[in-house]
Design a protein around this motif. Structure first.
Motif, PDB file in Angstrom:
ATOM      1  N   LYS A 158     -10.091   4.544   5.247  1.00 13.01           N
ATOM      2  CA  LYS A 158      -9.235   5.372   4.280  1.00 13.01           C
ATOM      3  C   LYS A 158      -8.435   6.265   4.995  1.00 13.01           C
ATOM      4  O   LYS A 158      -9.088   7.111   5.612  1.00 13.01           O
ATOM      5  CB  LYS A 158     -10.082   5.767   2.890  1.00 13.01           C
ATOM      6  CG  LYS A 158      -9.874   4.993   1.809  1.00 13.01           C
ATOM      7  CD  LYS A 158     -10.367   5.542   0.733  1.00 13.01           C
ATOM      8  CE  LYS A 158      -9.215   5.858  -0.768  1.00 13.01           C
ATOM      9  NZ  LYS A 158      -8.222   4.696  -0.547  1.00 13.01           N
ATOM     10  N   ARG A 192      -0.153   4.342   9.610  1.00 11.60           N
ATOM     11  CA  ARG A 192      -1.062   4.740   8.555  1.00 11.60           C
ATOM     12  C   ARG A 192      -1.796   6.090   8.692  1.00 11.60           C
ATOM     13  O   ARG A 192      -2.084   6.785   7.725  1.00 11.60           O
ATOM     14  CB  ARG A 192      -2.073   3.412   8.879  1.00 11.60           C
ATOM     15  CG  ARG A 192      -2.941   3.271   7.700  1.00 11.60           C
ATOM     16  CD  ARG A 192      -3.656   2.031   7.441  1.00 11.60           C
ATOM     17  NE  ARG A 192      -4.238   2.161   6.180  1.00 11.60           N
ATOM     18  CZ  ARG A 192      -5.639   2.194   6.121  1.00 11.60           C
ATOM     19  NH1 ARG A 192      -6.295   2.228   7.156  1.00 11.60           N
ATOM     20  NH2 ARG A 192      -6.178   2.361   4.859  1.00 11.60           N
ATOM     21  N   ASP A 243       0.070   3.445   1.188  1.00 14.09           N
ATOM     22  CA  ASP A 243      -0.820   2.775   2.232  1.00 14.09           C
ATOM     23  C   ASP A 243       0.033   1.819   3.095  1.00 14.09           C
ATOM     24  O   ASP A 243       1.099   1.047   2.561  1.00 14.09           O
ATOM     25  CB  ASP A 243      -2.063   2.259   1.860  1.00 14.09           C
ATOM     26  CG  ASP A 243      -3.195   2.559   3.000  1.00 14.09           C
ATOM     27  OD1 ASP A 243      -2.656   2.485   4.259  1.00 14.09           O
ATOM     28  OD2 ASP A 243      -4.417   2.365   2.566  1.00 14.09           O
ATOM     29  N   MET A 277      -7.867  -6.547  -3.649  1.00 11.44           N
ATOM     30  CA  MET A 277      -6.925  -5.647  -2.792  1.00 11.44           C
ATOM     31  C   MET A 277      -7.608  -5.982  -1.506  1.00 11.44           C
ATOM     32  O   MET A 277      -8.658  -6.222  -1.206  1.00 11.44           O
ATOM     33  CB  MET A 277      -7.216  -4.324  -3.284  1.00 11.44           C
ATOM     34  CG  MET A 277      -6.190  -3.821  -4.040  1.00 11.44           C
ATOM     35  SD  MET A 277      -4.500  -3.838  -3.297  1.00 11.44           S
ATOM     36  CE  MET A 277      -4.804  -2.548  -2.300  1.00 11.44           C
ATOM     37  N   THR A 278      -6.588  -5.672  -0.444  1.00 13.83           N
ATOM     38  CA  THR A 278      -6.904  -5.746   0.965  1.00 13.83           C
ATOM     39  C   THR A 278      -7.865  -4.483   1.535  1.00 13.83           C
ATOM     40  O   THR A 278      -7.880  -3.701   0.946  1.00 13.83           O
ATOM     41  CB  THR A 278      -5.433  -5.556   1.450  1.00 13.83           C
ATOM     42  OG1 THR A 278      -5.523  -5.612   2.982  1.00 13.83           O
ATOM     43  CG2 THR A 278      -4.802  -4.049   1.476  1.00 13.83           C
ATOM     44  N   PRO A 302      -1.084  -5.612  -0.078  1.00 19.02           N
ATOM     45  CA  PRO A 302      -0.728  -4.811  -1.037  1.00 19.02           C
ATOM     46  C   PRO A 302       0.434  -4.883  -2.082  1.00 19.02           C
ATOM     47  O   PRO A 302       0.518  -4.059  -3.056  1.00 19.02           O
ATOM     48  CB  PRO A 302      -1.214  -3.396  -0.505  1.00 19.02           C
ATOM     49  CG  PRO A 302      -0.649  -3.671   0.883  1.00 19.02           C
ATOM     50  CD  PRO A 302      -0.813  -5.024   1.198  1.00 19.02           C
ATOM     51  N   SER A 303       1.117  -5.543  -1.509  1.00 19.38           N
ATOM     52  CA  SER A 303       2.526  -5.868  -2.145  1.00 19.38           C
ATOM     53  C   SER A 303       3.167  -6.793  -1.594  1.00 19.38           C
ATOM     54  O   SER A 303       2.720  -7.570  -0.554  1.00 19.38           O
ATOM     55  CB  SER A 303       3.417  -4.644  -2.277  1.00 19.38           C
ATOM     56  OG  SER A 303       4.169  -4.528  -1.062  1.00 19.38           O
ATOM     57  N   GLN A 332      -4.454 -10.850   0.261  1.00 17.23           N
ATOM     58  CA  GLN A 332      -4.912  -9.458   0.802  1.00 17.23           C
ATOM     59  C   GLN A 332      -3.585  -8.306   0.898  1.00 17.23           C
ATOM     60  O   GLN A 332      -4.095  -7.178   0.859  1.00 17.23           O
ATOM     61  CB  GLN A 332      -5.794  -9.281   2.141  1.00 17.23           C
ATOM     62  CG  GLN A 332      -7.182  -9.974   2.140  1.00 17.23           C
ATOM     63  CD  GLN A 332      -7.610 -10.103   3.398  1.00 17.23           C
ATOM     64  OE1 GLN A 332      -7.266 -10.001   4.500  1.00 17.23           O
ATOM     65  NE2 GLN A 332      -8.819 -10.350   3.404  1.00 17.23           N
ATOM     66  N   LEU A 339      -8.180  -2.118   3.491  1.00 23.50           N
ATOM     67  CA  LEU A 339      -7.489  -1.008   3.985  1.00 23.50           C
ATOM     68  C   LEU A 339      -8.510  -0.041   4.693  1.00 23.50           C
ATOM     69  O   LEU A 339      -8.425   1.135   4.155  1.00 23.50           O
ATOM     70  CB  LEU A 339      -6.274  -0.731   3.301  1.00 23.50           C
ATOM     71  CG  LEU A 339      -5.204  -1.461   2.818  1.00 23.50           C
ATOM     72  CD1 LEU A 339      -4.412  -0.748   2.073  1.00 23.50           C
ATOM     73  CD2 LEU A 339      -4.421  -2.007   3.876  1.00 23.50           C
ATOM     74  N   LYS A 368       1.826  -0.648   0.535  1.00 19.68           N
ATOM     75  CA  LYS A 368       1.313  -0.449  -0.813  1.00 19.68           C
ATOM     76  C   LYS A 368       2.362   0.862  -1.579  1.00 19.68           C
ATOM     77  O   LYS A 368       2.309   1.913  -0.995  1.00 19.68           O
ATOM     78  CB  LYS A 368      -0.269   0.374  -0.887  1.00 19.68           C
ATOM     79  CG  LYS A 368      -0.633   0.422  -2.194  1.00 19.68           C
ATOM     80  CD  LYS A 368      -1.964   0.923  -2.310  1.00 19.68           C
ATOM     81  CE  LYS A 368      -2.545   1.102  -3.673  1.00 19.68           C
ATOM     82  NZ  LYS A 368      -3.999   1.664  -3.515  1.00 19.68           N
ATOM     83  N   THR A 411       3.803 -12.654   4.053  1.00 25.71           N
ATOM     84  CA  THR A 411       3.126 -11.433   4.173  1.00 25.71           C
ATOM     85  C   THR A 411       2.586 -11.442   5.608  1.00 25.71           C
ATOM     86  O   THR A 411       2.440 -10.070   6.392  1.00 25.71           O
ATOM     87  CB  THR A 411       2.142 -10.825   3.226  1.00 25.71           C
ATOM     88  OG1 THR A 411       1.206 -11.890   3.170  1.00 25.71           O
ATOM     89  CG2 THR A 411       2.965 -10.668   1.608  1.00 25.71           C
TER      90      THR A 411
END
Ligand code: G1P
Length: 308
Positions: free
Chosen positions: A7, A254, A206, A1-2, A217-218, A215, A4, A193, A186
């Motif tokens: 949090k 974010r 996210d 996962m990236t 998330p989608s 990295q 990020l 995400k 990407t």
């Protein structure tokens, strides 16, 4: 996962009250230098490059008008006067067309200058999309608003921004337009995400600006339509330069996501990224083919071209 981090802080979930207002204001950032399209954009704004018979920015303004937007702030920069001139009246041209009895042409140019209330502000330095949106702070005040990126022209009978407005009317929360992008791409997009809600609708858990494919998330990339709440401005003011050394809207979003749920809508329609030369040519052809007076001849020409 990236990675990020940090949090999102969800401790302030109550956040400010989001007014359930109709969206009547929009921001169109148009200060970019058009470096992907040189040399065509050396002395003319990329927003004024014609997609068939209209400058690219007019498609975006027409989409806003179709969605009931009343006031549009165009964030311009040096060398972008042609945009203002295009949407202004052209008295001399009107008189010439009138005298020549060219009623159709006259009506079409008058329509452009009467379309909507356009306002302009200059982004004095190229500090990124987040900084461009921040230039709209006093224009927007305490209203929710739409953002249109002029590089993205989206073709569908229900304009993409109307599709986002329908989500806004249900949730009264920010909404981003997204589409699936090829994995290697990407790094050219803000990537979300997602948490699936239903059909084309997602909640954004996210988001990250321009992640490397490994990295990301989608593969759901943000494209140039947003519905935002005015709380974004104080967050943009605190946002430090991110990807590419620029103040990124994605980074402020974010933080907004910690205060208000953000939704993403996988829009219906064909999107043309007209900042890219190949996509620009495709868009020009697609719009030219909509003109019934040109369609047959253009198809014949293309057939001959590919047969060579
Ligand atoms: C901007 C945004 C990015 C978004 C993209 C859509 O990037 O920062 O999050 O995905 O527009 O076109 P830019 O294309 O300006 O680098």
């Amino acid at each position: 996962m990236t990675p990020l981090s940090p949090k999102p802080d969800r401790s302030s979930l109550a956040g400010p009250r989001i007014p359930n207002k109709k969206i009547t204001k929009a921001v169109v950032p148009a200060a970019g230098l058009g470096t992907r399209f040189l040399p065509a954009t050396k002395a003319q704004p990329k927003e004024m490059l014609p997609i068939y018979d209209k400058p690219a920015i007019q498609y975006v303004i027409e989409e806003a008008v179709a969605a009931g937007i009343k006031d549009i702030l165009v964030v311009t920069g040096r060398g972008k006067q042609a945009i203002e001139n295009h949407f202004d009246r052209s008295v001399e041209l009107e008189e010439t067309l009138q005298a020549a009895g060219k009623k159709g042409e006259l009506a079409s140019i008058q329509e452009i200058s009467n379309m909507v209330n356009l306002h302009y502000v200059r982004q004095k330095e190229a500090k990124g999309l987040g900084h461009a949106v921040l230039c709209a702070k006093s224009f927007i005040g305490n209203d929710p608003f739409a953002v249109f990126l002029g590089d993205d022209i989206i073709d569908h009978k229900k304009p993409a921004i109307c599709q986002l407005m329908a989500i806004w009317e249900k949730y009264h929360s920010p909404v981003l337009a997204v589409e699936e992008v090829p994995l290697p791409r990407t790094k050219a997009y803000g990537i979300i995400k997602p948490k699936s809600i239903s059909g084309r609708l997602y909640q954004v858990l996210d988001l990250v600006e321009k992640p490397k494919p490994e990295q990301a998330p989608s593969r759901l990339g943000i494209v140039g339509r947003y519905i935002l709440t005015p709380q974004i401005f104080s967050l943009l003011e605190k946002t430090k330069p991110g990807s590419g050394g620029e103040i990124q809207l994605t980074d402020a979003l974010r933080r907004l996501n910690a205060m208000q749920p953000i939704y993403a809508w996988q829009f219906e329609g064909v999107r043309h990224d007209i900042g890219n030369k190949l996509e620009f040519v495709k868009a020009t052809l697609a719009y030219a083919l909509k003109d019934k007076t040109a369609e047959a001849a253009l198809k014949e020409f293309m057939r001959q071209l590919v047969a060579q």
